[in-house]
Design a protein around this motif. Structure first.
Motif, PDB file in Angstrom:
ATOM      1  N   ARG A 260       0.827  -1.209   0.000  1.00  0.00           N
ATOM      2  CA  ARG A 260       0.000   0.000   0.000  1.00  0.00           C
ATOM      3  C   ARG A 260       0.864   1.262   0.000  1.00  0.00           C
ATOM      4  NH1 ARG A 260      -3.519  -3.564   3.104  1.00  0.00           N
ATOM      5  NH2 ARG A 260      -2.417  -3.128   5.059  1.00  0.00           N
ATOM      6  N   ARG A 261       1.980   1.213   0.719  1.00  0.00           N
ATOM      7  CA  ARG A 261       2.881   2.367   0.776  1.00  0.00           C
ATOM      8  C   ARG A 261       3.457   2.681  -0.601  1.00  0.00           C
ATOM      9  NH1 ARG A 261       5.762   0.519   4.672  1.00  0.00           N
ATOM     10  NH2 ARG A 261       7.501  -0.315   3.442  1.00  0.00           N
ATOM     11  N   ARG A 262       3.863   1.665  -1.311  1.00  0.00           N
ATOM     12  CA  ARG A 262       4.450   1.884  -2.637  1.00  0.00           C
ATOM     13  C   ARG A 262       3.403   2.362  -3.642  1.00  0.00           C
ATOM     14  NH1 ARG A 262       8.734  -3.182  -3.296  1.00  0.00           N
ATOM     15  NH2 ARG A 262      10.308  -2.329  -1.884  1.00  0.00           N
ATOM     16  N   LEU A 263       2.185   1.866  -3.542  1.00  0.00           N
ATOM     17  CA  LEU A 263       1.136   2.324  -4.436  1.00  0.00           C
ATOM     18  C   LEU A 263       0.823   3.802  -4.195  1.00  0.00           C
ATOM     19  CD1 LEU A 263      -1.231  -0.780  -4.383  1.00  0.00           C
ATOM     20  CD2 LEU A 263       0.119   0.038  -6.319  1.00  0.00           C
ATOM     21  N   CYS A 264       0.844   4.228  -2.939  1.00  0.00           N
ATOM     22  CA  CYS A 264       0.643   5.653  -2.646  1.00  0.00           C
ATOM     23  C   CYS A 264       1.774   6.493  -3.229  1.00  0.00           C
ATOM     24  CB  CYS A 264       0.548   5.863  -1.137  1.00  0.00           C
ATOM     25  SG  CYS A 264      -1.024   5.334  -0.414  1.00  0.00           S
ATOM     26  N   PHE A 265       2.995   5.982  -3.152  1.00  0.00           N
ATOM     27  CA  PHE A 265       4.126   6.707  -3.733  1.00  0.00           C
ATOM     28  C   PHE A 265       3.962   6.842  -5.245  1.00  0.00           C
ATOM     29  CE2 PHE A 265       8.179   6.347  -6.009  1.00  0.00           C
ATOM     30  CZ  PHE A 265       8.790   7.528  -5.600  1.00  0.00           C
ATOM     31  N   LEU A 266       3.554   5.770  -5.910  1.00  0.00           N
ATOM     32  CA  LEU A 266       3.370   5.820  -7.366  1.00  0.00           C
ATOM     33  C   LEU A 266       2.247   6.788  -7.740  1.00  0.00           C
ATOM     34  CD1 LEU A 266       3.775   2.053  -8.332  1.00  0.00           C
ATOM     35  CD2 LEU A 266       5.413   3.910  -8.678  1.00  0.00           C
ATOM     36  N   ALA A 267       1.180   6.820  -6.939  1.00  0.00           N
ATOM     37  CA  ALA A 267       0.093   7.759  -7.212  1.00  0.00           C
ATOM     38  C   ALA A 267       0.581   9.197  -7.111  1.00  0.00           C
ATOM     39  CB  ALA A 267      -1.063   7.518  -6.239  1.00  0.00           C
ATOM     40  N   THR A 268       1.361   9.489  -6.066  1.00  0.00           N
ATOM     41  CA  THR A 268       1.888  10.842  -5.894  1.00  0.00           C
ATOM     42  C   THR A 268       2.822  11.223  -7.029  1.00  0.00           C
ATOM     43  OG1 THR A 268       1.785  10.536  -3.499  1.00  0.00           O
ATOM     44  CG2 THR A 268       3.094  12.384  -4.305  1.00  0.00           C
ATOM     45  N   LEU A 269       3.691  10.303  -7.403  1.00  0.00           N
ATOM     46  CA  LEU A 269       4.654  10.581  -8.468  1.00  0.00           C
ATOM     47  C   LEU A 269       3.948  10.864  -9.785  1.00  0.00           C
ATOM     48  CD1 LEU A 269       7.667  10.567  -9.368  1.00  0.00           C
ATOM     49  CD2 LEU A 269       7.374   8.130  -9.865  1.00  0.00           C
ATOM     50  N   THR A 270       2.978  10.029 -10.134  1.00  0.00           N
ATOM     51  CA  THR A 270       2.289  10.190 -11.415  1.00  0.00           C
ATOM     52  C   THR A 270       1.519  11.498 -11.480  1.00  0.00           C
ATOM     53  OG1 THR A 270       2.067   7.786 -11.596  1.00  0.00           O
ATOM     54  CG2 THR A 270       0.670   9.118 -13.020  1.00  0.00           C
ATOM     55  N   THR A 271       0.786  11.809 -10.407  1.00  0.00           N
ATOM     56  CA  THR A 271      -0.043  13.018 -10.465  1.00  0.00           C
ATOM     57  C   THR A 271       0.780  14.294 -10.368  1.00  0.00           C
ATOM     58  OG1 THR A 271      -0.457  12.842  -8.081  1.00  0.00           O
ATOM     59  CG2 THR A 271      -2.079  11.863  -9.552  1.00  0.00           C
ATOM     60  N   SER A 272       1.813  14.301  -9.529  1.00  0.00           N
ATOM     61  CA  SER A 272       2.579  15.539  -9.343  1.00  0.00           C
ATOM     62  C   SER A 272       3.330  15.942 -10.604  1.00  0.00           C
ATOM     63  CB  SER A 272       3.552  15.392  -8.172  1.00  0.00           C
ATOM     64  OG  SER A 272       4.475  14.352  -8.411  1.00  0.00           O
ATOM     65  N   LEU A 273       3.786  14.961 -11.382  1.00  0.00           N
ATOM     66  CA  LEU A 273       4.525  15.273 -12.610  1.00  0.00           C
ATOM     67  C   LEU A 273       3.631  15.211 -13.848  1.00  0.00           C
ATOM     68  CD1 LEU A 273       7.881  13.393 -11.841  1.00  0.00           C
ATOM     69  CD2 LEU A 273       7.338  15.813 -11.539  1.00  0.00           C
ATOM     70  N   GLY A 274       2.680  14.289 -13.858  1.00  0.00           N
ATOM     71  CA  GLY A 274       1.821  14.138 -15.029  1.00  0.00           C
ATOM     72  C   GLY A 274       0.811  15.253 -15.200  1.00  0.00           C
ATOM     73  N   VAL A 275       0.545  16.020 -14.130  1.00  0.00           N
ATOM     74  CA  VAL A 275      -0.462  17.076 -14.199  1.00  0.00           C
ATOM     75  C   VAL A 275       0.026  18.296 -14.984  1.00  0.00           C
ATOM     76  CG1 VAL A 275       0.219  18.366 -12.117  1.00  0.00           C
ATOM     77  CG2 VAL A 275      -2.202  18.212 -12.745  1.00  0.00           C
ATOM     78  N   ALA A 276       1.317  18.364 -15.306  1.00  0.00           N
ATOM     79  CA  ALA A 276       1.857  19.541 -15.995  1.00  0.00           C
ATOM     80  C   ALA A 276       1.158  19.804 -17.320  1.00  0.00           C
ATOM     81  CB  ALA A 276       3.367  19.363 -16.213  1.00  0.00           C
ATOM     82  N   VAL A 277       0.895  18.772 -18.095  1.00  0.00           N
ATOM     83  CA  VAL A 277       0.296  18.965 -19.420  1.00  0.00           C
ATOM     84  C   VAL A 277      -1.142  19.479 -19.322  1.00  0.00           C
ATOM     85  CG1 VAL A 277      -0.412  17.849 -21.564  1.00  0.00           C
ATOM     86  CG2 VAL A 277       1.843  17.370 -20.591  1.00  0.00           C
ATOM     87  N   PRO A 278      -2.056  18.807 -18.595  1.00  0.00           N
ATOM     88  CA  PRO A 278      -3.414  19.360 -18.535  1.00  0.00           C
ATOM     89  C   PRO A 278      -3.491  20.734 -17.879  1.00  0.00           C
ATOM     90  CG  PRO A 278      -3.170  17.450 -17.077  1.00  0.00           C
ATOM     91  CD  PRO A 278      -1.964  17.489 -17.934  1.00  0.00           C
TER      92      PRO A 278
END
Length: 447
Positions: A260-278
């Protein structure tokens, strides 16, 4: 924005997520028609269909407002920093209030929480429509009112979001949760295609106030759906001595487990960097392609079409796709796509990278979220999902603010490129340093 639902005990034995060869054909007792494609199995259940239709209508309205609001802010300020600030204020309440929302979702009726949240968000959209009308008529200052209403809407979503995510698995039997989550992503991202196109036409012809009024009306659909569905009776959490202790229990449950800890880390990583385009797409449209609000809406729809494609693919292969290497590979591919978008000088290639990037972004979201739902027990679901939302939406808030600041002080393509490079490098690091993990389903006494 649409809302979220509680989880029922499994009606059919849950397949092991670590066994990719296990059959996905629904048993005859499940009530799934044999002709229904696997990606649409969740639609065999009445409550899910009602929730999906209501949420889809509301999501279209939300995207109409999002496009109109972003373009209006850019018109009023001319600065991408305010685009990032608006994104930050809309997501910032998730950083604190989601934890309270998770405890509330486990104690109280989730549908009532969601209905209240929809009413607040509808009122916010109506207020914004009226303020825009006053601005046009009298020149009333508008930017800070927009930012304040974004914060109010984000607060309502933070308090009700865990209830929505916790309710969704209750609308279908446990073996079909993956399809339900992916189907929810399909409706949200199908709205990303329809909403921006509607927004472009309405914004150019009638103005932003009409876009906000349409969004307010769209909340009636999701409120009607919430009033109609009949989910299984919620199992209330055993009350602890205090809210603080309940939140602490949830934090130990989530962060005390490696998966669960690693999945939360992946969620944070994806959204914090992936949100730049939208977040920066309006600035990208205006500065790089010298376009207007119509071109912006078309580029947003292009990204949305890719997002729908990604959600459909995940729904189709949901039970075979829940593995860490696939999540990391999808995340790294998203980073590479953002780098290519930053570097391209051809419009048709930009459209292609927006389409592929939209597909990869949603695929990564859906894979991580599905895996997280599968490793959470129902009596802890509200609190666990609230922490996941802090990571997921909190990453969006921080990433939007950073992307807007970088585009303001440097340039928009630099924000895309650096975010993409960060995603690719972080995914490669995780792949090299984490051993391959499986995602076993949670037991009622898990944690």
């Amino acid at each position: 924005m649409p809302s979220f639902p509680p989880a029922a005990p499994p009606l059919v034995p849950t397949p092991s997520l670590s066994d990719p060869h296990q059959t996905t054909r629904p048993p005859a007792s499940s009530g799934i028609p044999a002709w229904l494609p696997q990606a649409l199995h969740a639609f065999a259940f009445r409550d899910y269909r009602l929730q999906w239709a209501g949420a889809f209508t509301s999501s279209i309205g939300s995207w109409v407002q999002q496009v109109a609001q972003a373009w209006l802010i850019l018109d009023l300020t001319g600065s991408p920093f305010y685009l990032g600030l608006d994104a930050f204020l809309g997501m910032a309440p998730m950083l604190g209030l989601s934890l309270v929302g998770g405890a509330v979702a486990d104690r109280f009726d989730r549908r009532k929480l969601l209905l209240f949240s929809q009413a607040v968000q509808m009122s916010s959209a109506l207020t914004l429509a009226l303020l825009v009308g006053l601005h046009v008529a009298t020149g009333l200052p508008l930017v800070y009112a927009i930012l304040a209403l974004s914060f109010l809407t984000g607060t309502a979503q933070a308090l009700s979001g865990p209830a929505y995510l916790a309710l969704l698995p209750n609308l279908v039997p446990q073996p079909f949760v993956a399809q339900a989550i992916a189907g929810n992503a399909i409706q949200f991202n199908l709205a990303r295609v329809v909403g921006p196109m509607v927004a472009g036409l309405v914004l150019a012809r009638f103005g932003a106030a009409t876009c906000f009024a349409l969004n307010a009306l769209s909340f009636l659909a999701v409120m009607a759906a919430l009033a109609t569905i009949c989910p299984p009776q919620q199992i209330p959490a055993t009350p602890g001595p205090s809210w603080r202790q309940e939140i602490a229990t949830g934090m130990r449950y989530v962060f005390g487990d490696r998966v669960r800890r690693r999945l939360c880390f992946l969620a944070t990583l994806t959204t914090s960097l992936g949100v730049a385009v939208p977040t920066l797409l309006p600035q990208y449209t205006r500065i790089i392609w010298h376009g207007d609000e119509v071109l912006f809406s078309r580029l947003a729809a292009c990204s949305g079409l890719g997002a729908v494609t990604g959600a459909i693919v995940v729904a189709t292969v949901a039970k075979k796709a829940q593995s860490l290497p696939l999540i990391l590979a999808t995340q790294a591919a998203l980073g590479l796509c953002m780098l290519l978008l930053a570097a391209t000088g051809w419009f048709w290639l930009a459209c292609l990278w927006l389409f592929i990037g939209g597909a990869l972004l949603v695929a990564t979201y859906a894979l991580v979220t599905t895996c997280f739902q599968q490793v959470v027990a129902d009596d802890m679901r509200g609190r666990a999902v609230s922490l996941y939302m802090v990571c997921f939406r909190g990453g969006m808030a921080i990433g939007g603010l950073l992307a807007g600041s970088l585009a303001h002080w440097w340039r928009v393509t630099a924000a895309f490129g650096l975010a993409g490079l960060g995603l690719a490098l972080a995914s490669a690091w995780a792949f090299l340093n984490w051993r391959v993990m499986t995602f076993p389903s949670a037991r009622p006494d898990d944690g």
